[in-house]
Design a protein around this motif. Structure first.
Motif, PDB file in Angstrom:
ATOM      1  N   ASN A 105       5.762  -7.711   4.558  1.00 22.59           N
ATOM      2  CA  ASN A 105       6.358  -6.511   3.990  1.00 22.59           C
ATOM      3  C   ASN A 105       7.794  -6.217   4.469  1.00 22.59           C
ATOM      4  N   ALA A 126     -10.074  -7.269   3.338  1.00 21.69           N
ATOM      5  CA  ALA A 126      -8.472  -7.187   3.159  1.00 21.69           C
ATOM      6  C   ALA A 126      -8.100  -8.038   4.390  1.00 21.69           C
ATOM      7  N   ASN A 155       0.954  -6.883   8.880  1.00 22.94           N
ATOM      8  CA  ASN A 155       0.717  -6.762   7.261  1.00 22.94           C
ATOM      9  C   ASN A 155      -0.966  -6.796   6.813  1.00 22.94           C
ATOM     10  N   GLN A 156      -1.257  -5.808   6.161  1.00 24.56           N
ATOM     11  CA  GLN A 156      -2.597  -5.606   5.497  1.00 24.56           C
ATOM     12  C   GLN A 156      -2.663  -5.596   4.368  1.00 24.56           C
ATOM     13  N   GLU A 178      -3.950  -4.550   0.172  1.00 23.58           N
ATOM     14  CA  GLU A 178      -4.132  -3.679  -0.455  1.00 23.58           C
ATOM     15  C   GLU A 178      -5.476  -3.685  -1.132  1.00 23.58           C
ATOM     16  N   GLU A 200      -7.634  -0.130  -6.413  1.00 24.75           N
ATOM     17  CA  GLU A 200      -7.537   1.533  -6.740  1.00 24.75           C
ATOM     18  C   GLU A 200      -9.018   2.175  -6.798  1.00 24.75           C
ATOM     19  N   THR A 247     -11.428   3.641  -1.317  1.00 18.36           N
ATOM     20  CA  THR A 247     -10.695   4.201  -0.079  1.00 18.36           C
ATOM     21  C   THR A 247     -11.669   4.657   1.329  1.00 18.36           C
TER      22      THR A 247
END
Length: 215
Positions: free
Chosen positions: A126, A161, A172-173, A175, A178, A181
């Motif tokens: 990232n 992940a 870095n992880q 995502e 959606e 959570t």
């Protein structure tokens, strides 16, 4: 020097300005009247529910200004002597909100063997945008989603992940999708079914819970 206008023209300008000001004042007075009526509405002088009054409950003898004046005149009392609106008698206990120390909480737990596993890769850094496809992940972060499956069971999908460290030192992880959570959560289909039963069929929360436990 500014040339002087004729007297007739000056009078016409003043009359026009006066008419505009009168119209603006009338509009402002009407707006003030509407706002005063809106603020003064409560459950006793309008169709508003009593729950909208809050702690400032209206006095029964003060539905309208004219009516309250008549009552005070008939009884020979001063409106200022009426009992004040009731206040909440609850007092703060000083304790923090939430579960107390030693409380045995319950929540949805992850399963050891999920039905499906979806790996979420990290492709590039990232920070420096260097490729990380050949880098080995240092660990995985897993979140599980429970959805209705076979009768009497849930189908659990584990989203894993990747976490990779770039040569530049950036962590870095990958995502998560959606809506995913929590470490363990019900999926959108389960949540939609619960809302459907409660809001459309008007089932109480306890019966909705019994419905899912039965299935």
């Amino acid at each position: 020097m500014i040339p002087e206008l004729p007297a007739t023209m000056s009078a016409e300008i003043l009359l026009k300005e006066n008419a505009e000001l009168r119209m603006r004042v009338a509009c402002l007075e009407e707006r003030c009247r509407e706002l005063e009526e809106k603020v003064g509405k409560n459950s006793q002088n309008s169709s508003k529910p009593p729950s909208s009054d809050g702690y400032q409950k209206p006095c029964k003898n003060s539905n309208s200004p004219d009516h309250s004046d008549d009552l005070s005149a008939d009884k020979g009392t001063d409106p200022s002597d009426e009992k004040p609106n009731p206040k909440s008698l609850r007092q703060s206990s000083g304790n923090k909100a939430g579960g107390k120390k030693g409380h045995q909480g319950t929540c949805l737990k992850q399963v050891d063997i999920p039905d499906y596993i979806e790996y979420l890769p990290v492709k590039e850094c990232n920070k420096c945008q260097a490729s990380l496809l050949d880098s080995e992940p240092v660990k995985y972060i897993e979140r599980q989603v429970f959805e209705p499956g076979r009768p009497g069971e849930f189908e659990v999908t584990a989203h894993r992940a990747e976490v990779k460290i770039c040569t530049c030192g950036c962590r870095n992880q990958a995502e998560f999708p959606e809506g995913v959570t929590a470490a363990a959560q019900y999926g959108s289909a389960t949540q939609a079914m619960a809302v459907y039963l409660n809001q459309y069929h008007f089932l109480p929360f306890k019966r909705v819970s019994e419905y899912f436990n039965t299935l």
